[in-house]
Write a protein that holds these residues in place. Structure first.
Motif, mmCIF file in Angstrom:
data_model
loop_
_atom_site.group_PDB
_atom_site.id
_atom_site.type_symbol
_atom_site.label_atom_id
_atom_site.label_comp_id
_atom_site.label_asym_id
_atom_site.label_seq_id
_atom_site.Cartn_x
_atom_site.Cartn_y
_atom_site.Cartn_z
ATOM 1 N N THR A 39 0.955 21.123 -26.296
ATOM 2 C CA THR A 39 2.005 20.137 -26.090
ATOM 3 C C THR A 39 3.094 20.210 -27.159
ATOM 4 N N HIS A 40 2.905 21.039 -28.175
ATOM 5 C CA HIS A 40 3.931 21.239 -29.212
ATOM 6 C C HIS A 40 4.460 19.931 -29.764
ATOM 7 N N GLY A 41 3.581 19.111 -30.228
ATOM 8 C CA GLY A 41 4.002 17.827 -30.764
ATOM 9 C C GLY A 41 2.960 16.808 -30.393
ATOM 10 N N ILE A 42 3.183 15.577 -30.789
ATOM 11 C CA ILE A 42 2.138 14.589 -30.590
ATOM 12 C C ILE A 42 2.464 13.747 -29.366
ATOM 13 N N PHE A 43 2.007 14.191 -28.219
ATOM 14 C CA PHE A 43 2.198 13.438 -26.993
ATOM 15 C C PHE A 43 0.847 13.238 -26.352
ATOM 16 N N GLN A 44 0.559 12.007 -25.975
ATOM 17 C CA GLN A 44 -0.662 11.804 -25.224
ATOM 18 C C GLN A 44 -0.301 11.485 -23.781
ATOM 19 N N ASN A 45 -1.006 12.123 -22.880
ATOM 20 C CA ASN A 45 -0.852 11.792 -21.474
ATOM 21 C C ASN A 45 -2.246 11.632 -20.891
ATOM 22 N N VAL A 46 -2.496 10.469 -20.340
ATOM 23 C CA VAL A 46 -3.768 10.285 -19.645
ATOM 24 C C VAL A 46 -3.510 10.611 -18.188
ATOM 25 N N LEU A 47 -4.178 11.634 -17.704
ATOM 26 C CA LEU A 47 -3.904 12.119 -16.360
ATOM 27 C C LEU A 47 -5.053 11.745 -15.433
ATOM 28 N N LEU A 48 -4.687 11.305 -14.255
ATOM 29 C CA LEU A 48 -5.688 11.117 -13.207
ATOM 30 C C LEU A 48 -5.616 12.356 -12.334
#
Lengths: 412, 173
Positions: A39-48
């Motif tokens: 993700t090249h950086g601090i990103f959180q994605n919660v994926l369904l």
């Protein structure tokens, strides 16, 4: 997001229970990030997820929020540039110059033509380094590491030019109110000349490696497309908007720092997909190179590197010891005692990712009353969940890197 | 034909005859102060009118004015942009310092979603009708609204530096 981590009744629990597939398989929750190398950086994605398809996504941001707007309310004006460095750290000089241009608009300072051209050169170099990183990282995410390592040498060359101009490389803190802190050295111009000679060759090779590459095209065409209407509704600006076919560019719409003197086109794409974003950035690099060349050719004679504004621009240090006036100005500037009108202004520059705006309210004191950064990343990243719906997980990664979301700018 | 400032003023005053607008040209941008209860109607009009066409929401942010009277302690500032005529406009509206709330723009501009969340996060302004009004940059457990002027930047108990000497207090003119 914390409720998601609480089993069993998490946000998606009912959704999963009610959407069992015929073969008995169920939707699953996948946590992408916050610190994932892809993700090249601090990103959180919660994926369904349904198998490898993304059904729904919820991003969480703010992991590197540093309260820049609050800090800016407590610092004298010249101490705010270091904050702007750390927003889009791939193209810090654009942020720096954007801040100085905002202040110069506030204080009605006319900057010499030569300084404006030097600023254009440095901003275009920054744009090249920004697009270079974005496009080459996109290559890495689709499996082509070589191109990245090859053109990355040239980012190093750009950083050497920065170093020659201001002494710093990544977080440049470049410039002052009214100009630069010192004149550019002959070495800086020599390095620039070398860069202008060598880089186009490498960039052409880089382009050749990708533009008609079967694997790359398969991975990017029709991946994460966004229509012009959607892009505008979601507040897209910059290359991502232009890839969707809208030719809005702050450099053309509201020229600053003499951009109107240069002849360049605004490349636009058509479908707004990952491939178009890649091509728009590629084309912009060529335009930037041409602008730098034009600026060098048209560069006015002389060695003016700042405006004649003794109230705002630090006097030469040797004068401070011998000249009363210089001593007073030096003292007042360092202590933040500069005369500032009560005003509200908005100034925007074309950052690496789009319209980088500074909304500044002053009350006549030595600090801004309110300073709001219009950060293009922050505004367009909210379209990301929409863009990855129905895509594969690996496409989500590619879309993220083609949007060029920079964590520092996102979180400010 | 370029869109003239006077034209914007005339059209707004004619359409919303019951509203008092405060027009002000600040540097290069026309700034309009409008009452908070009309904000969505006015912005929708500015967006959809066939001549005005302010179709792009550039920016949305909050400002805290603790020294104002209670009715005007918070301001929400909208920057809109008409790309066809290349014209910017600034809309400013003041709201009460007690339970500040305002109608959400999310149905008009999807891009307002996060910008309103950010404003809520920092100023505690309740945007009525926002689909998911929760903190965005700060952590969910936080109880204060840090961009309000009364929130200190640093621990007030520090004795190792005297802020008066460093130009770091709020209003030391």
């Amino acid at each position: 997001m914390s409720e998601l981590l609480l089993p069993p009744e998490h946000r998606y629990a009912n959704l999963i229970k009610n959407n069992l597939n015929d073969d008995g398989s169920e939707l699953s929750v996948l946590n992408l990030g916050p610190t994932h190398p892809a993700t090249h950086g601090i990103f959180q994605n919660v994926l369904l997820m349904d198998g490898e398809r993304i059904v729904e996504a919820e991003p969480t941001i703010g992991y590197i929020h540093r309260a820049f707007e609050k800090i800016a309310e407590n610092r004298p004006f010249y101490q705010i540039t270091p904050l702007t460095d750390r927003m889009n750290y791939c193209s810090s000089p654009i942020n720096n110059m954007g801040w100085w241009l905002t202040l110069e608009k506030l204080l009605d300072i006319e900057v010499p033509k030569r300084v404006q051209y030097l600023r254009v050169i440095i901003m275009e170099l920054a744009r090249i380094s920004d697009h270079l990183i974005c496009n080459s990282i996109l290559g890495v995410d689709t499996g082509a590491y070589t191109g990245f390592l090859y053109v990355f040498q040239f980012r190093e060359k750009i950083y050497e030019i920065y170093e020659e101009i201001c002494g710093a490389r990544l977080t440049t803190n470049m410039g002052r109110i009214g100009g630069f802190e010192r004149d550019w050295t002959p070495e800086a111009f020599r390095k620039l000349e070398v860069f202008l000679n060598d880089f186009p060759v490498a960039w052409k090779e880089f382009e050749n490696l990708f533009e008609r590459n079967r694997i790359f095209i398969d991975r990017t065409v029709n991946v994460g497309p966004i229509s012009a209407e959607m892009a505008m509704a979601y507040g897209f600006t910059g290359p991502n908007l232009r890839a969707a076919g809208v030719d809005y560019d702050v450099r053309v719409a509201h020229p600053y720092s003499s951009y109107e003197d240069f002849d360049f086109i605004v490349p636009v794409g058509k479908s707004g997909d990952t491939y178009d974003r890649f091509c728009v950035r590629n084309a912009e690099v060529w335009e930037s190179l041409s602008i730098i060349r034009q600026a060098l050719d048209k560069m006015p004679e002389g060695n003016a590197f700042h405006a004649d504004v003794p109230e705002y621009y630090l006097p030469p240090k040797e004068d401070v010891y011998t000249d009363m006036e210089s001593l007073i100005y030096h003292f007042k500037i360092v202590m933040g005692e500069i005369p500032v009108p009560v005003a509200e202004i908005y100034h925007a520059v074309e950052g690496g990712n789009g319209e980088l705006g500074f909304y500044l309210i002053t009350d006549g004191s030595r600090t801004p009353y309110r300073l709001h950064f219009r950060r293009p990343c922050f505004i367009y990243y909210q379209a990301y969940p929409e863009m990855i719906k129905g895509a594969m997980l690996s496409d989500a990664i590619v879309i993220l890197s083609s949007l060029n979301v920079i964590a520092g700018e996102l979180d400010a | 034909m370029a869109l003239e400032t006077a034209q914007i003023q005339d059209k707004l005053s004619a359409t919303f005859s019951d509203v008092t607008f405060l027009f002000k040209l600040e540097k290069d941008i026309l700034s309009i102060e409008v009452p908070a209860d009309k904000i969505t109607a006015i912005i929708l009009y500015l967006k959809n009118d066939s001549e005005l066409r302010f179709h792009f929401l550039t920016d949305l942010c909050g400002v805290h004015y603790p020294d104002n009277e209670l009715e005007r302690q918070f301001a929400i500032v909208y920057h809109m942009h008409n790309w066809y005529e290349n014209k910017r406009i600034r809309i400013k509206t003041y709201i009460s310092g007690e339970n500040p709330s305002l109608k959400s723009l999310t149905t008009i501009f999807p891009s307002a979603n996060w910008m309103e969340r950010e404003t809520y996060d920092f100023y505690g302004i309740d945007f009525i009708g926002h689909p998911q009004l929760k903190r965005i940059l700060n952590m969910d457990e936080m109880v204060s609204f840090p961009m309000r002027k009364e929130f200190p930047l640093e621990d007030g108990g520090r004795t190792d530096k005297d802020d008066r000497f460093f130009g770091r207090t709020q209003s030391n003119k």
